[in-house]
Every structure is written in C-alpha cells, then in structure tokens.
Design a protein around this motif. Structure first.
Motif, PDB file in Angstrom:
ATOM      1  N   THR A 147       0.812  -1.218   0.000  1.00  0.00           N
ATOM      2  CA  THR A 147       0.000   0.000   0.000  1.00  0.00           C
ATOM      3  C   THR A 147       0.849   1.272   0.000  1.00  0.00           C
ATOM      4  N   THR A 148       2.167   1.092  -0.131  1.00  0.00           N
ATOM      5  CA  THR A 148       3.085   2.235  -0.145  1.00  0.00           C
ATOM      6  C   THR A 148       3.763   2.341  -1.502  1.00  0.00           C
ATOM      7  N   SER A 149       3.711   3.524  -2.089  1.00  0.00           N
ATOM      8  CA  SER A 149       4.442   3.786  -3.325  1.00  0.00           C
ATOM      9  C   SER A 149       5.803   4.371  -2.976  1.00  0.00           C
ATOM     10  N   VAL A 150       6.834   3.862  -3.614  1.00  0.00           N
ATOM     11  CA  VAL A 150       8.186   4.367  -3.413  1.00  0.00           C
ATOM     12  C   VAL A 150       8.781   4.669  -4.779  1.00  0.00           C
ATOM     13  N   LEU A 151       9.257   5.897  -4.945  1.00  0.00           N
ATOM     14  CA  LEU A 151       9.832   6.318  -6.214  1.00  0.00           C
ATOM     15  C   LEU A 151      11.299   6.668  -6.054  1.00  0.00           C
ATOM     16  N   GLU A 152      12.041   6.410  -7.105  1.00  0.00           N
ATOM     17  CA  GLU A 152      13.430   6.829  -7.183  1.00  0.00           C
ATOM     18  C   GLU A 152      13.507   7.982  -8.173  1.00  0.00           C
ATOM     19  N   PHE A 153      13.768   9.174  -7.653  1.00  0.00           N
ATOM     20  CA  PHE A 153      13.897  10.370  -8.493  1.00  0.00           C
ATOM     21  C   PHE A 153      15.371  10.539  -8.828  1.00  0.00           C
ATOM     22  N   VAL A 154      15.689  10.438 -10.107  1.00  0.00           N
ATOM     23  CA  VAL A 154      17.067  10.559 -10.548  1.00  0.00           C
ATOM     24  C   VAL A 154      17.358  12.017 -10.895  1.00  0.00           C
ATOM     25  N   ILE A 155      18.325  12.605 -10.208  1.00  0.00           N
ATOM     26  CA  ILE A 155      18.700  13.990 -10.470  1.00  0.00           C
ATOM     27  C   ILE A 155      19.517  14.046 -11.760  1.00  0.00           C
ATOM     28  N   GLU A 156      18.911  14.603 -12.791  1.00  0.00           N
ATOM     29  CA  GLU A 156      19.602  14.720 -14.078  1.00  0.00           C
ATOM     30  C   GLU A 156      20.499  15.953 -14.105  1.00  0.00           C
ATOM     31  N   GLU A 157      20.044  17.015 -13.489  1.00  0.00           N
ATOM     32  CA  GLU A 157      20.845  18.234 -13.347  1.00  0.00           C
ATOM     33  C   GLU A 157      20.275  19.035 -12.189  1.00  0.00           C
ATOM     34  N   ALA A 158      21.128  19.876 -11.606  1.00  0.00           N
ATOM     35  CA  ALA A 158      20.699  20.645 -10.441  1.00  0.00           C
ATOM     36  C   ALA A 158      21.602  21.844 -10.256  1.00  0.00           C
ATOM     37  N   SER A 159      21.115  22.803  -9.499  1.00  0.00           N
ATOM     38  CA  SER A 159      21.919  23.961  -9.126  1.00  0.00           C
ATOM     39  C   SER A 159      21.598  24.323  -7.683  1.00  0.00           C
ATOM     40  N   SER A 160      22.544  24.977  -7.050  1.00  0.00           N
ATOM     41  CA  SER A 160      22.327  25.454  -5.694  1.00  0.00           C
ATOM     42  C   SER A 160      22.484  26.968  -5.669  1.00  0.00           C
ATOM     43  N   LYS A 161      21.907  27.575  -4.647  1.00  0.00           N
ATOM     44  CA  LYS A 161      22.073  29.008  -4.454  1.00  0.00           C
ATOM     45  C   LYS A 161      22.151  29.272  -2.960  1.00  0.00           C
ATOM     46  N   VAL A 162      23.072  30.153  -2.572  1.00  0.00           N
ATOM     47  CA  VAL A 162      23.300  30.454  -1.158  1.00  0.00           C
ATOM     48  C   VAL A 162      23.449  31.952  -0.986  1.00  0.00           C
ATOM     49  N   ARG A 163      22.737  32.503   0.006  1.00  0.00           N
ATOM     50  CA  ARG A 163      22.987  33.885   0.414  1.00  0.00           C
ATOM     51  C   ARG A 163      23.394  33.862   1.864  1.00  0.00           C
ATOM     52  N   GLU A 164      24.447  34.582   2.191  1.00  0.00           N
ATOM     53  CA  GLU A 164      24.900  34.701   3.565  1.00  0.00           C
ATOM     54  C   GLU A 164      25.494  36.090   3.769  1.00  0.00           C
ATOM     55  N   GLY A 165      25.591  36.480   5.022  1.00  0.00           N
ATOM     56  CA  GLY A 165      26.203  37.771   5.311  1.00  0.00           C
ATOM     57  C   GLY A 165      25.210  38.870   5.622  1.00  0.00           C
ATOM     58  N   PRO A 166      25.719  40.089   5.827  1.00  0.00           N
ATOM     59  CA  PRO A 166      24.902  41.226   6.268  1.00  0.00           C
ATOM     60  C   PRO A 166      24.096  41.828   5.120  1.00  0.00           C
ATOM     61  N   PRO A 167      23.252  42.812   5.459  1.00  0.00           N
ATOM     62  CA  PRO A 167      22.512  43.510   4.399  1.00  0.00           C
ATOM     63  C   PRO A 167      23.446  44.321   3.510  1.00  0.00           C
ATOM     64  N   LEU A 168      23.021  44.504   2.291  1.00  0.00           N
ATOM     65  CA  LEU A 168      23.786  45.308   1.324  1.00  0.00           C
ATOM     66  C   LEU A 168      22.968  46.558   1.015  1.00  0.00           C
ATOM     67  N   ASP A 169      23.225  47.613   1.776  1.00  0.00           N
ATOM     68  CA  ASP A 169      22.457  48.850   1.646  1.00  0.00           C
ATOM     69  C   ASP A 169      23.089  49.797   0.637  1.00  0.00           C
ATOM     70  N   ASP A 170      22.300  50.757   0.206  1.00  0.00           N
ATOM     71  CA  ASP A 170      22.848  51.836  -0.612  1.00  0.00           C
ATOM     72  C   ASP A 170      23.799  52.657   0.254  1.00  0.00           C
ATOM     73  N   ALA A 171      24.868  53.168  -0.357  1.00  0.00           N
ATOM     74  CA  ALA A 171      25.887  53.900   0.395  1.00  0.00           C
ATOM     75  C   ALA A 171      25.291  55.045   1.197  1.00  0.00           C
ATOM     76  N   ALA A 172      24.308  55.723   0.629  1.00  0.00           N
ATOM     77  CA  ALA A 172      23.717  56.883   1.304  1.00  0.00           C
ATOM     78  C   ALA A 172      22.903  56.499   2.532  1.00  0.00           C
ATOM     79  N   ASP A 173      22.543  55.215   2.658  1.00  0.00           N
ATOM     80  CA  ASP A 173      21.673  54.799   3.761  1.00  0.00           C
ATOM     81  C   ASP A 173      22.432  54.338   4.998  1.00  0.00           C
ATOM     82  N   TYR A 174      23.748  54.163   4.904  1.00  0.00           N
ATOM     83  CA  TYR A 174      24.489  53.599   6.038  1.00  0.00           C
ATOM     84  C   TYR A 174      24.514  54.527   7.256  1.00  0.00           C
TER      85      TYR A 174
END
Length: 214
Positions: A147-174
C-alpha cells in the motif's frame, strides 16, 4: 553536475553553483522537499519528505497519491529544498533579504516494485530524517509495502544558491539611525514527548538524547 539551459543560473549567478558536493550538502541538511509537476495541464507543487542516495532522491507515500502516480509515469519534475538561515534586516525596505541555502533539481522518477528495493529506499528515508531510527522499529510488512508507493527520483541536473552575510544597503543609507543586521534562524528540536501508550520497557534512544539533558 550536468548543466543545460533549464538549470542555468540567471539572477545573481555568483551566489549559485553546480558543484555536486555543495548540492549534496544542502540536500543532506534538509528533509522537506517541494515537488513540482504538471498533471492534465495543471501545475502542482507538493511538499514531501525524502532521502538521498548519491544523485537519487527517494520519495514515498500512499499508493493512492496523485503526485506519486504522475511521477511514476516518468513526467518531467522539479524538486526544491530550501533552508532558511536568517532574516536580513536592512536600513531600507527595498534591501531586506533572506540568508538561505537552496537546491533546485530536475529529473524524472520511476517506481520501485521489488520489495527489497522498496524496503531499502524506505530505510534511506528513515535514516535521513533520524539516523538510527530504522534499526529500532518494526520493518514494514508485506501488506504495508503493497500500500506504499516508493519512487526513485534521478537527479539529471541541479543547481544550488546560497545567500549569507549582512545587508547590502545603498551607500547613502548607512548613516540612517536604523538598526540593521541579521536575525539568525534555525530549526531546533524540543524535548521529546512520550506517547501515552508507551511500553514500560521502552527507553529514550540515544539519538533523541541531548548532551547535558533536556
């Protein structure tokens, strides 16, 4: 990791990568994916748990699941995993952001029908969520596997994205007298809550213990 136009990083590509090690690390740190697919011309995005084995993701659910039934036909699918690490609070409303790690993976899935393969895939999912749990519990019965379906999803291609660090404000706003920085966020386990019908012989497993106690 294979690259084509569908996995090309477009906006802010400097934050992205096709590096397999980076992609695998993000997938291993998460456990909840959102799976996108199209059925009868209607797009769907469904949340589901997963387990990873190399460039394969195992998905499971009821044999009555529409998502699994569609994916089992080999339709093109997209899997997204996102981990939120913090709210980025800038001096302007425009530059508020989010620190995160995410993966977008493209591929197709096929059903596992052999009982041994299904059981092994379920073990991968279980240990992905909580390492060691599978060894403690009763394995699935023949009826439960049916009664359980199990699938194998093969990753053909992939990308990652990461953001880290402080805010990036406009120079006039600091110089604005506005607090800015990062509010870190993390998923944290609370003290385990025992089931009311717990056997007197059952003890808290080591993988649920917290150093120093709860």
């Amino acid at each position: 990791m294979k690259r084509t136009e569908r996995s090309r990083l477009r906006r802010l590509p400097r934050r992205g990568s096709h590096d397999a090690a980076t992609i695998h690390a993000i997938l291993d740190a998460g456990f909840l994916a959102h799976v996108g697919f199209v059925a009868d011309g209607q797009p769907f995005v469904i949340p589901t748990l997963y387990g990873r084995d190399d460039d394969r993701l195992f998905l499971h659910g009821s044999s009555a699941s529409r998502m699994l039934a569609q994916l089992a036909q080999g339709v093109a699918a997209c899997v997204n995993v996102t981990l939120v690490d913090g709210l980025v609070l800038a001096r302007s409303a425009f530059h508020h952001s989010l620190n995160y790690r995410s993966v977008v993976a493209f591929g197709t899935a096929h059903p596992l029908t052999d009982a041994h393969e299904k059981t092994r895939a379920l073990e991968v999912i279980s240990n992905h969520l909580l390492a060691g749990r599978w060894q403690d519990v009763r394995p699935p019965s023949a009826r439960e596997l049916k009664t359980t379906s199990v699938l194998e999803f093969v990753i053909e291609e992939a990308s990652s994205k990461v953001r880290e660090g402080p805010p990036l404000d406009d120079a006039a706003d600091y110089n604005l007298p506005v607090w800015a920085g990062v509010l870190p966020l993390r998923l944290r386990a609370n003290e385990p809550l025992p089931d009311e019908r717990l056997s007197p012989a059952a003890i808290l497993p080591r993988y649920l213990e917290r150093p120093g106690g709860w």
